[in-house]
Design an enzyme around this catalytic site. Sequence first.
Site, PDB file in Angstrom:
ATOM      1  N   CYS A  16      57.996  54.848  92.701  1.00 19.42           N
ATOM      2  CA  CYS A  16      57.069  55.899  93.114  1.00 19.42           C
ATOM      3  C   CYS A  16      57.447  57.272  92.562  1.00 19.42           C
ATOM      4  O   CYS A  16      56.695  58.227  92.710  1.00 19.42           O
ATOM      5  CB  CYS A  16      56.992  55.957  94.639  1.00 19.42           C
ATOM      6  SG  CYS A  16      56.059  54.577  95.344  1.00 19.42           S
ATOM      7  N   LYS A  19      54.855  58.792  90.307  1.00 21.26           N
ATOM      8  CA  LYS A  19      53.584  59.210  90.879  1.00 21.26           C
ATOM      9  C   LYS A  19      53.209  60.618  90.430  1.00 21.26           C
ATOM     10  O   LYS A  19      54.063  61.507  90.370  1.00 21.26           O
ATOM     11  CB  LYS A  19      53.717  59.163  92.409  1.00 21.26           C
ATOM     12  CG  LYS A  19      52.417  59.144  93.178  1.00 21.26           C
ATOM     13  CD  LYS A  19      52.706  58.836  94.647  1.00 21.26           C
ATOM     14  CE  LYS A  19      51.443  58.717  95.469  1.00 21.26           C
ATOM     15  NZ  LYS A  19      51.749  58.358  96.869  1.00 21.26           N
ATOM     16  N   SER A  47      42.826  62.460 101.263  1.00 25.08           N
ATOM     17  CA  SER A  47      44.220  62.258 100.842  1.00 25.08           C
ATOM     18  C   SER A  47      44.915  61.204 101.693  1.00 25.08           C
ATOM     19  O   SER A  47      46.095  61.332 102.012  1.00 25.08           O
ATOM     20  CB  SER A  47      45.002  63.583 100.913  1.00 25.08           C
ATOM     21  OG  SER A  47      44.429  64.553 100.074  1.00 25.08           O
ATOM     22  N   ASP A  48      44.181  60.173 102.052  1.00 25.04           N
ATOM     23  CA  ASP A  48      44.760  59.144 102.917  1.00 25.04           C
ATOM     24  C   ASP A  48      45.335  58.004 102.091  1.00 25.04           C
ATOM     25  O   ASP A  48      45.258  57.989 100.871  1.00 25.04           O
ATOM     26  CB  ASP A  48      43.717  58.628 103.912  1.00 25.04           C
ATOM     27  CG  ASP A  48      44.273  58.535 105.321  1.00 25.04           C
ATOM     28  OD1 ASP A  48      45.374  57.959 105.477  1.00 25.04           O
ATOM     29  OD2 ASP A  48      43.636  59.051 106.250  1.00 25.04           O
ATOM     30  N   ASP A  49      45.925  57.030 102.795  1.00 24.58           N
ATOM     31  CA  ASP A  49      46.659  55.956 102.127  1.00 24.58           C
ATOM     32  C   ASP A  49      45.746  54.886 101.542  1.00 24.58           C
ATOM     33  O   ASP A  49      46.121  54.198 100.592  1.00 24.58           O
ATOM     34  CB  ASP A  49      47.633  55.305 103.112  1.00 24.58           C
ATOM     35  CG  ASP A  49      48.682  56.285 103.596  1.00 24.58           C
ATOM     36  OD1 ASP A  49      49.429  56.795 102.746  1.00 24.58           O
ATOM     37  OD2 ASP A  49      48.742  56.559 104.804  1.00 24.58           O
ATOM     38  N   ASP A  89      50.305  50.463 102.297  1.00 26.19           N
ATOM     39  CA  ASP A  89      49.168  51.347 102.540  1.00 26.19           C
ATOM     40  C   ASP A  89      48.205  50.758 103.568  1.00 26.19           C
ATOM     41  O   ASP A  89      47.596  51.488 104.354  1.00 26.19           O
ATOM     42  CB  ASP A  89      48.414  51.619 101.238  1.00 26.19           C
ATOM     43  CG  ASP A  89      49.160  52.571 100.322  1.00 26.19           C
ATOM     44  OD1 ASP A  89      50.039  53.298 100.819  1.00 26.19           O
ATOM     45  OD2 ASP A  89      48.862  52.588  99.114  1.00 26.19           O
ATOM     46  N   GLY A 136      43.917  38.709  89.246  1.00 30.08           N
ATOM     47  CA  GLY A 136      44.437  39.999  88.819  1.00 30.08           C
ATOM     48  C   GLY A 136      44.054  40.322  87.396  1.00 30.08           C
ATOM     49  O   GLY A 136      43.158  39.704  86.798  1.00 30.08           O
ATOM     50  N   ASP A 224      52.415  56.145 105.293  1.00 31.99           N
ATOM     51  CA  ASP A 224      53.688  55.632 104.783  1.00 31.99           C
ATOM     52  C   ASP A 224      54.279  56.670 103.833  1.00 31.99           C
ATOM     53  O   ASP A 224      53.567  57.299 103.049  1.00 31.99           O
ATOM     54  CB  ASP A 224      53.538  54.261 104.123  1.00 31.99           C
ATOM     55  CG  ASP A 224      52.675  54.260 102.878  1.00 31.99           C
ATOM     56  OD1 ASP A 224      51.753  55.084 102.789  1.00 31.99           O
ATOM     57  OD2 ASP A 224      52.916  53.421 101.994  1.00 31.99           O
TER      58      ASP A 224
END
Length: 345
Positions: A16, A19, A47-49, A89, A136, A224
Amino acid sequence: MRNEIKLTKLANCAGCGAKVGAGVLSQLLEGIRVHSDPNLLVGFDKSDDASVYRISDDLALVQTVDFFPPIADDPYTFGAIAATNALSDVYAMGGEPKLALNIMAVPADMPKAVVHEILRGGYDKVYEAGALITGGHSILDPEPKYGLAVTGFVHPDKVLTNSGAKPGDVLLFTKPIGIGILTTAAKAELADEATMAKATKLMMTLNKAARDAMVKYRVHACTDVTGFGLLGHTCEMATGSDVQVILRVDDMDLIPESLEFARMGLLPEGMYRNRQFAEKYVDDGDVELAVQDMLYDPQTSGGLLMAVDAADAPALFEELKACVPSAQCIGTVEAYEGGARIYLK
């Protein structure tokens, strides 16, 4: 499987820490038209997960995506950590993961056995979460990356966001802090095997148990703590909820080895991005600079930060002690009276 490839040497950033900074991200999204839909309960404008879309009176979909470059040299471990991080998340929204899709970028010359192990690590963690991987997408890229798009379920009336904290709430947190600094030290070959084994175990621990505990109580907000660090994510919670937060540094579980490296000045680039974004909202008091740096440190697969009703906080805290890596009661929420959003004590 014996792995002769040092995956972390193939990437400029780890986990991360790669990021995009919160401040830059908000600028990139500025001006993009947000379409309204009465069933869209949570969108990217908050701006949420994860996003949440209501399907019926009793069911809503939680959707998220997360991927990053190698955080570990062992391919199975990298895959497991990336999957754990992506699943988090959904847990942060109070949801249960159900379906996942692989997202992968690999160098053309990467051995098939290494790719297989990355995927196996991801599959194992998704199955541990009680979810399924159903496909995927993969591309060729000189720098390897792996993660998941995850879909989960939640009751529309029980969605947790990062913007619902209320004055009087107690802040609980569920993992130690300092992972980004440790992985930076590991890339410089300064962290010993025992320390990194501890860090790896933390990053591979699902936030499922924390989620399963918190949904029994009156939790008003949750997020988180990952790439923006504890202060970055707390800042988003405080501003989104229009409150101020008191954080008690002495009650936080700071990884001792990380603090040593921070005092040496061994810090990830993401820490500086996080500080640049959040420090204008923080009154750091007389807290040691190295400790401040740890609170800005980008975490990979970090813990859940919960704003809990004061009456329920003691019981939830006791339950968390038995099921999470590190149950911490780190602060309180107060009415905003202007000035800083976060006060370090």
